[in-house]
Design an enzyme around this catalytic site. Sequence first.
Site, PDB file in Angstrom:
ATOM      1  N   GLU A  91       0.876  -1.161   0.000  1.00 38.03           N
ATOM      2  CA  GLU A  91       0.000   0.000   0.000  1.00 38.03           C
ATOM      3  C   GLU A  91       0.920   1.219   0.000  1.00 38.03           C
ATOM      4  O   GLU A  91       1.833   1.304   0.836  1.00 38.03           O
ATOM      5  CB  GLU A  91      -0.878   0.037   1.257  1.00 38.03           C
ATOM      6  CG  GLU A  91      -1.835   1.225   1.207  1.00 38.03           C
ATOM      7  CD  GLU A  91      -2.619   1.460   2.494  1.00 38.03           C
ATOM      8  OE1 GLU A  91      -2.255   0.883   3.534  1.00 38.03           O
ATOM      9  OE2 GLU A  91      -3.595   2.237   2.446  1.00 38.03           O
ATOM     10  N   ARG A  96       6.011 -12.853   9.238  1.00 31.93           N
ATOM     11  CA  ARG A  96       6.723 -11.629   8.926  1.00 31.93           C
ATOM     12  C   ARG A  96       8.042 -11.595   9.688  1.00 31.93           C
ATOM     13  O   ARG A  96       8.220 -12.300  10.679  1.00 31.93           O
ATOM     14  CB  ARG A  96       5.858 -10.431   9.272  1.00 31.93           C
ATOM     15  CG  ARG A  96       5.637 -10.264  10.762  1.00 31.93           C
ATOM     16  CD  ARG A  96       4.601  -9.191  11.034  1.00 31.93           C
ATOM     17  NE  ARG A  96       4.902  -8.007  10.264  1.00 31.93           N
ATOM     18  CZ  ARG A  96       3.993  -7.081   9.937  1.00 31.93           C
ATOM     19  NH1 ARG A  96       2.744  -7.227  10.318  1.00 31.93           N
ATOM     20  NH2 ARG A  96       4.332  -6.024   9.241  1.00 31.93           N
ATOM     21  N   LYS A 143       4.829   0.220  10.469  1.00 30.17           N
ATOM     22  CA  LYS A 143       4.845   1.459   9.695  1.00 30.17           C
ATOM     23  C   LYS A 143       4.426   2.639  10.558  1.00 30.17           C
ATOM     24  O   LYS A 143       4.949   3.733  10.415  1.00 30.17           O
ATOM     25  CB  LYS A 143       3.831   1.347   8.530  1.00 30.17           C
ATOM     26  CG  LYS A 143       4.441   0.926   7.214  1.00 30.17           C
ATOM     27  CD  LYS A 143       3.420   1.150   6.095  1.00 30.17           C
ATOM     28  CE  LYS A 143       3.626   0.157   4.970  1.00 30.17           C
ATOM     29  NZ  LYS A 143       2.589   0.274   3.926  1.00 30.17           N
TER      30      LYS A 143
END
Length: 589
Positions: free
Chosen positions: A58, A287, A297
């Site tokens: 994104e 992850r 983020k």
Amino acid sequence: MPTDNQPKSPSPAPPTTSGAAPAPAGTDFIRQIVAADLASDLAAGRPPRTIVTRFPPEPNGYLHIGHAKAICLNFTVAAENGGRCHLRMDDTNPSKEDVEYVDSITQDVRWLGFDWGEHFYHAADYFERLYLFAEELIANGKAFVCDLDAEQMREYRGTLTQPGRESPWRGRSVQENLDLFRRMRAGEFAGGARTLRARIDMASPNIVMRDPVIYRIQHSSHHRSGDKWCIYPMYDFAHCLSDAIEGITHSLCTLEFVPNRALYDWVLDQVDLSALPSRPRQIEFARLNLTNTVMSKRTLRLLVEEGRVSGWDDPRMPTICGMRRRGYTPASIRAFCESIGIARSDNLVQFAQLEFCVRDDLNRSAPRVMGVLRPLKVVIENYPEGRVEHLDAVNNPEDPGAGTRKVPFSRELYIEREDFQEDPPKKFFRLAPGREVRLRYGYFITCTGVVKNDAGEITELRCTYDPATTGGNAPDGRKVKATLHWVSAAHALSAEVRLYNQLFTRENPARVEEGGSVFDCLNPNSLELNTETKLEPSLASAAPGQTFQFERMGYFTVDPDSRAGALVLNRTATLKDEWANVLRRGGAG
RNA sequence: UGGGGAGUGGCCAAAUUGGUAAGGCACCUGACUCUGGAUCAGGGAAUUGGAGGUUCGAGUCCUCCCUCCCCAGCCA
């Protein structure tokens, strides 16, 4: 595919037997699934499918080392199987996204060494098709327009232990839903006034399946589609269909999307996929977490916005651009991603693993140079005043082709402060009063005197040299325990050096204590500014981005902040340091 | 608490699907060395989260338990 120094991974053995054929050993579970899928095509007499993966960021932030893991996985799995990997902007939420980020993302993926060819896509480019799929859902009675507001919807959703309640708007007719949805698109309603929801099961134990919102009204312009739309699809609706539209075969994502897989499959089950190239399959992996840093983020953004770092590309950041500025190479990041493997268990990889990969790469490629970080003046009493010799120094012992250079030697030099001890502990083999050491590529010198200031601090060393040891060789074959790096005082370049340490003091900063903040364990000493560094003159022409090994000190990369005559260098990594281990063990005494 | 995911040396991570615990990082020792780097050789370290069970044989199968992670955005 990466073109430089690409770590070679063996291609999986060609599948020869049935779909139950054992997957190639030594490979991760995702590659095993891919191999098995290919094998089952063969077993069924079909031509094997083209493997298509995708990296779908994104564009709402900068890429970090965790993304690099996903990027390497997706691109290499595709390449190993002769397939392809798409780069897709998952841009379905205009309020959070920006072209600034799409530019940085494409730059970073390319820098890492991957090539998506012409397969660069935007979910936004599928908005029309996605809209049509939504109408298809409505027509099939699988979606409805809901008038509940956000707070009501939360109440209706139920909790982890209690089932939700059906929306009062769930029973609208297909006609009414279609009409309302079209009017949503036409902009007749305010942002948030209505949503389109999938009609699934409000009692599902999987909360994701409790009539999830698939379209919302948002009157904001989109970085790509402009003001064309005021309704935007949600991730769960857009992602699976985008995958299907592009012909993705294996949709690799991280573990937090496991619950969403039910919805991913549900959506694909409700629409007519027959005109589409594939029925994609979602596969999740763990992850990456790295010690003493954060990958969220949100937290990274806060570090930037609160000015705790200089920007997204601050060399302390785990962002790709930060690591690039710090001096990490694409090959080292790829090697790291390969070394950590792919699995489904939560992990916290030690920073040392990453450092090993940079050192391993830089050791082979970085030119050696001498730089003194904390200068201590040395006067060689028996060396003629005013005399200068230009000595040969090897540029890279790992690469004979790198050649040699000249380094000036003179009566007054600088050596590293920590290379001298007046009262040396047992295992300290560097310079001390009366002791002889070698100056690299120079001469053997013996310390004959120590000069101190009023505070008792050592300000200068007096030494003598042995003229017979020119170049650092002793004709009589006598040995010396240490070789020191040095720089000629009169010829030295001054530089600013930025020494970086861990950004966080705790191994896992993401694990925040009750009532605490991630920033509680921010390392106040993560940046050490050093302005006293002295460098050999060959560095004068160093350009931003170039990395050097300062012998015995570490790898340093020229920062873009550098200006003519004012070098700025970032310490990429230290060298492995046996002596530091001795000190740590307290074994020096 | 409902659902889901996961537990293999300090950290990652394999284990041919039931056959007797790879490899890498880290650490330690030695050799070599004009970088206490690199390289080379060697080493310590795991009752595979726990307890039962099935089996000639279990990290792999069964039962129970424990711990950690994810999900209650009109974020992705």
